[in-house]
Design a protein around this motif. Structure first.
Motif, short mmCIF file in Angstrom:
data_model
loop_
_atom_site.label_atom_id
_atom_site.label_comp_id
_atom_site.label_asym_id
_atom_site.label_seq_id
_atom_site.Cartn_x
_atom_site.Cartn_y
_atom_site.Cartn_z
N THR A 1 -7.87 2.34 -3.22
CA THR A 1 -9.22 2.90 -3.21
C THR A 1 -9.25 3.99 -2.13
O THR A 1 -8.28 4.16 -1.38
N ARG A 2 -10.34 4.71 -2.02
CA ARG A 2 -10.46 5.69 -0.93
C ARG A 2 -10.31 5.00 0.42
O ARG A 2 -9.64 5.51 1.32
N ARG A 3 -10.92 3.85 0.54
CA ARG A 3 -10.81 3.08 1.78
C ARG A 3 -9.35 2.66 2.02
O ARG A 3 -8.84 2.70 3.14
N GLY A 4 -8.66 2.28 0.95
CA GLY A 4 -7.25 1.89 1.05
C GLY A 4 -6.37 3.07 1.44
O GLY A 4 -5.43 2.93 2.24
N GLU A 5 -6.65 4.25 0.88
CA GLU A 5 -5.89 5.45 1.24
C GLU A 5 -6.08 5.78 2.72
O GLU A 5 -5.11 6.10 3.42
N ALA A 6 -7.31 5.67 3.19
CA ALA A 6 -7.59 5.95 4.60
C ALA A 6 -6.89 4.93 5.50
O ALA A 6 -6.30 5.30 6.52
N ARG A 7 -6.94 3.67 5.11
CA ARG A 7 -6.27 2.63 5.89
C ARG A 7 -4.76 2.83 5.90
O ARG A 7 -4.10 2.67 6.93
N TYR A 8 -4.20 3.20 4.75
CA TYR A 8 -2.76 3.46 4.67
C TYR A 8 -2.38 4.63 5.58
O TYR A 8 -1.38 4.56 6.31
N MET B 1 0.83 -1.21 0.00
CA MET B 1 0.00 0.00 0.00
C MET B 1 0.87 1.26 0.00
O MET B 1 0.52 2.25 -0.65
N ARG B 2 2.00 1.22 0.69
CA ARG B 2 2.91 2.36 0.73
C ARG B 2 3.44 2.68 -0.67
O ARG B 2 3.50 3.83 -1.08
N SER B 3 3.81 1.64 -1.41
CA SER B 3 4.29 1.84 -2.78
C SER B 3 3.24 2.54 -3.63
O SER B 3 3.54 3.48 -4.37
N LEU B 4 1.99 2.10 -3.51
CA LEU B 4 0.91 2.72 -4.29
C LEU B 4 0.65 4.15 -3.83
O LEU B 4 0.38 5.03 -4.65
N ALA B 5 0.72 4.39 -2.51
CA ALA B 5 0.48 5.74 -1.99
C ALA B 5 1.57 6.70 -2.46
O ALA B 5 1.28 7.86 -2.78
N LEU B 6 2.81 6.24 -2.51
CA LEU B 6 3.92 7.11 -2.88
C LEU B 6 4.11 7.25 -4.38
O LEU B 6 4.48 8.32 -4.87
N SER C 1 -9.99 -7.83 -2.33
CA SER C 1 -11.17 -8.45 -1.72
C SER C 1 -11.60 -7.68 -0.46
O SER C 1 -12.76 -7.72 -0.07
N GLU C 2 -10.66 -6.97 0.16
CA GLU C 2 -10.97 -6.14 1.34
C GLU C 2 -11.38 -4.72 0.93
O GLU C 2 -11.67 -3.89 1.80
N GLY C 3 -11.37 -4.43 -0.37
CA GLY C 3 -11.75 -3.10 -0.84
C GLY C 3 -10.68 -2.04 -0.65
O GLY C 3 -10.97 -0.85 -0.69
N LEU C 4 -9.43 -2.45 -0.46
CA LEU C 4 -8.35 -1.51 -0.21
C LEU C 4 -7.61 -1.10 -1.48
O LEU C 4 -7.02 -0.02 -1.54
N VAL C 5 -7.62 -1.96 -2.49
CA VAL C 5 -7.06 -1.64 -3.80
C VAL C 5 -8.05 -2.07 -4.87
O VAL C 5 -8.97 -2.86 -4.61
N GLU C 6 -7.84 -1.54 -6.06
CA GLU C 6 -8.66 -1.95 -7.20
C GLU C 6 -7.78 -2.08 -8.43
O GLU C 6 -6.72 -1.45 -8.50
N PHE C 7 -8.22 -2.88 -9.38
CA PHE C 7 -7.51 -3.07 -10.63
C PHE C 7 -8.16 -2.17 -11.68
O PHE C 7 -9.39 -2.15 -11.83
#
Length: 175
Positions: free
Chosen positions: A122-129, A67-72, A101-107
């Motif tokens: 995803t927005r949820r993934g950004e918030a979790r990160y 998730m950090r890689s995607l955020a950065l 499957s947890e809704g944290l990333v999307e393809f």
């Protein structure tokens, strides 16, 4: 700490004490070997702390780094993410699927390649990160009270240089 881990730690301390007591001076190779072993032990202790604090979840420690890689860096393909880590594309694909499957990333579609999708938070993934990053920073800020920032940065640079050297050697052996 488990009994086996405590026994191993006591054995390592005893070996260090015997080396010092016998007057053996450590050469550069021994110093680097000691550093490598300490970094490994530090990693395992961090992993245990991460499991207790939620930084490492049922997906493992790789989820936060993924998730950090995607955020950065923004959206990436699974092979790009795998290239940044010492792991397989298949492992990163499983992790991406689990995070999706947890809704944290999307393809999403990749304009450069029809079959290799991009993965993005995803927005949820950004918030979790952000939540995990804040927790991680709070833990880090509470450690090493007697250390100075320049000492920590120098140590980081040394470990990065050694890590790059190991990576280079691994590629030369594999290639």
């Amino acid at each position: 700490m488990g009994q086996l881990a405590a026994t191993e730690q006591n054995r390592m301390v005893t070996v260090r004490q015997k080396k010092r007591a016998s007057g053996i001076t450590s050469n550069k190779g021994e110093a680097i070997a000691d550093l490598m072993l300490e970094v490994a032990q530090f990693f395992f202790r961090l992993r245990a702390l991460g499991q207790k604090t939620g930084l490492i979840t049922s997906w493992g420690g790789g989820a936060f780094g993924f998730m950090r890689s995607l955020a950065l860096l923004g959206p990436l393909t699974v092979p790009q993410i795998a290239q940044m880590r010492p792991t397989s594309r298949q492992r990163m694909q499983r992790l991406a699927d689990e995070l999706a499957s947890e809704g944290l990333v999307e393809f999403i579609d990749n304009p450069r390649h029809r079959r290799s999708k991009l993965v993005r938070l995803t927005r949820r993934g950004e918030a979790r990160y952000r939540e995990l990053s804040a927790r991680f920073l709070a833990i880090a800020a509470s450690m090493g009270a007697e250390l100075t920032e320049p000492d920590i940065r120098k140590t980081t640079a040394i470990v990065q240089r050694l890590s790059d050297e190991v990576k280079g050697r691994a590629h030369s052996v594999a290639g």
